[in-house]
Scaffold this active site. Structure first.
Site, PDB file in Angstrom:
ATOM      1  N   ASP A 116      58.458  26.568  54.999  1.00 52.26           N
ATOM      2  CA  ASP A 116      56.999  26.337  55.390  1.00 52.26           C
ATOM      3  C   ASP A 116      56.590  27.677  56.110  1.00 52.26           C
ATOM      4  OD1 ASP A 116      56.821  23.901  54.428  1.00 52.26           O
ATOM      5  OD2 ASP A 116      57.049  22.503  56.441  1.00 52.26           O
ATOM      6  N   GLN A 175      48.693  30.186  53.195  1.00 52.47           N
ATOM      7  CA  GLN A 175      47.577  29.444  54.205  1.00 52.47           C
ATOM      8  C   GLN A 175      46.198  30.370  53.831  1.00 52.47           C
ATOM      9  OE1 GLN A 175      50.320  30.960  56.938  1.00 52.47           O
ATOM     10  NE2 GLN A 175      50.269  29.129  58.473  1.00 52.47           N
ATOM     11  N   ARG A 206      52.878  26.102  47.840  1.00 50.30           N
ATOM     12  CA  ARG A 206      52.013  25.206  48.324  1.00 50.30           C
ATOM     13  C   ARG A 206      50.852  25.797  48.833  1.00 50.30           C
ATOM     14  NH1 ARG A 206      54.783  22.668  52.971  1.00 50.30           N
ATOM     15  NH2 ARG A 206      55.918  21.271  51.703  1.00 50.30           N
ATOM     16  N   GLY A 211      45.841  26.224  56.843  1.00 53.09           N
ATOM     17  CA  GLY A 211      46.229  26.559  57.676  1.00 53.09           C
ATOM     18  C   GLY A 211      46.144  26.005  59.226  1.00 53.09           C
TER      19      GLY A 211
END
Length: 327
Positions: free
Chosen positions: A129, A158, A177, A181
């Protein structure tokens, strides 16, 4: 203003530690899938029964001690074992700061390598992540190093960053992915207006669907989802090339609907006692999330803002009471 308030709350270490003490009593229980591994495995099984896969996040914030990072690593390894042993359809999502990125880069890399290696042996994917901007390049560096040894690793792009397209092209051969954001960033590096963020999200989604390896489209916005449906149909993009993702507890009906329509669907499933920062960021992320949470967490007759403020107020009262006891 609400976004700034909730982002500030999410970064308050004292409130985070206090929230751990009181558990999921402030409304987060419908968006956090339990506090331990057996509970999260049961939640995964329930979702799998509806044709929904899961990505599991062992929640954690503000890790600056090696023993805490090691403990988080061991918990993630235990989750990987549980996924394998229970034969559930799930993979791992983790934040590098939880396993030591703010302590020492090599220490974090070794922890991450151990996690990715075990997941590789079980054929389980690991998603790294993304956090705030200051951790962006170090996280990409971790991905670069691990990808030399393992193929079961990917990351997040993001769309609020001006350079999102550049990052995407750099990692087009990875499973990615795409998100909008969730952190507060300056106008110098990130779009501030929702319309700009949404437009860039659509732009990079289309690009990666056409050029990337595998695309996880993480949004609760039905307009964007409908746009993607039309786009993949128009360009004859097979379902095997992408999935939709949403957070656990949000838009449950739409999650079930998309899965029933035959789309690959993955639910982001967070669990653990360290839930407060995650919960506050979800509330700060978009005004719509306040409405989604209010419908499922608070009484239907409760006004959204009043309901959320009551939760924050209650936590503040608990905090003050705890301070008095310690005097």
């Amino acid at each position: 203003m609400l976004k700034d308030i909730f982002m500030s709350l999410s970064q308050n270490q004292f409130l985070n530690s206090t929230a751990k003490k009181y558990g999921l009593k402030l409304g987060a229980q419908t968006v956090v899938a339990g506090t331990n591994i057996p509970e999260v495995i049961q939640s995964i099984k329930d979702l799998n029964a509806h044709g929904i896969s899961c990505t599991v996040d062992n929640l954690g914030e503000f890790v600056f001690k090696e023993e805490e990072a090691t403990e988080a690593k061991e918990q993630i390894l235990n989750v990987i074992d549980a996924i394998h042993e229970n034969k559930v359809n799930a993979h791992i999502s983790l934040k590098p700061t939880q396993i030591g990125l703010d302590i020492d880069y090599e220490f974090c890399l070794n922890n991450l390598r151990e996690i990715v290696d075990k997941a590789h042996r079980y054929d389980i994917f690991v998603n790294i992540d993304m956090e705030d901007f200051k951790h962006l390049e170090p996280t990409f560096n971790l991905l670069d190093e691990l990808s030399l040894e393992y193929a079961n690793v990917g990351t997040v792009i993001q769309s609020y960053f001006h350079n999102a397209q550049e990052y995407l092209e750099r990692y087009k051969n990875f499973r990615i992915r795409l998100v909008k954001g969730a952190y507060k960033e300056s106008a110098e590096i990130a779009y501030q207006d929702k319309k700009d963020i949404d437009a860039n999200f659509i732009k990079i989604t289309e690009w990666h669907l056409l050029n990337g390896k595998f695309t996880s489209i993480a949004t609760h916005d039905h307009r964007i989802i409908n746009h993607v449906k039309e786009f993949v149909k128009k360009h004859d993009i097979p379902n095997e090339k992408f999935e939709f993702q949403m957070l656990y507890g949000f838009r449950k009906d739409m999650q079930l609907q998309l899965a029933s329509e035959g789309y690959n669907f993955c639910t982001y499933v967070p669990f653990g006692n360290d839930w407060y920062g995650y919960f506050m960021r979800r509330l700060a992320e978009r005004p719509q999330n306040l409405n989604l949470v209010a419908k499922q967490v608070f009484n239907k007759k409760t006004n959204t803002v009043i309901g959320v403020a009551a939760g924050a107020f209650l936590l503040g009262r608990m905090t003050k009471a705890d301070k008095k006891k310690r005097r």
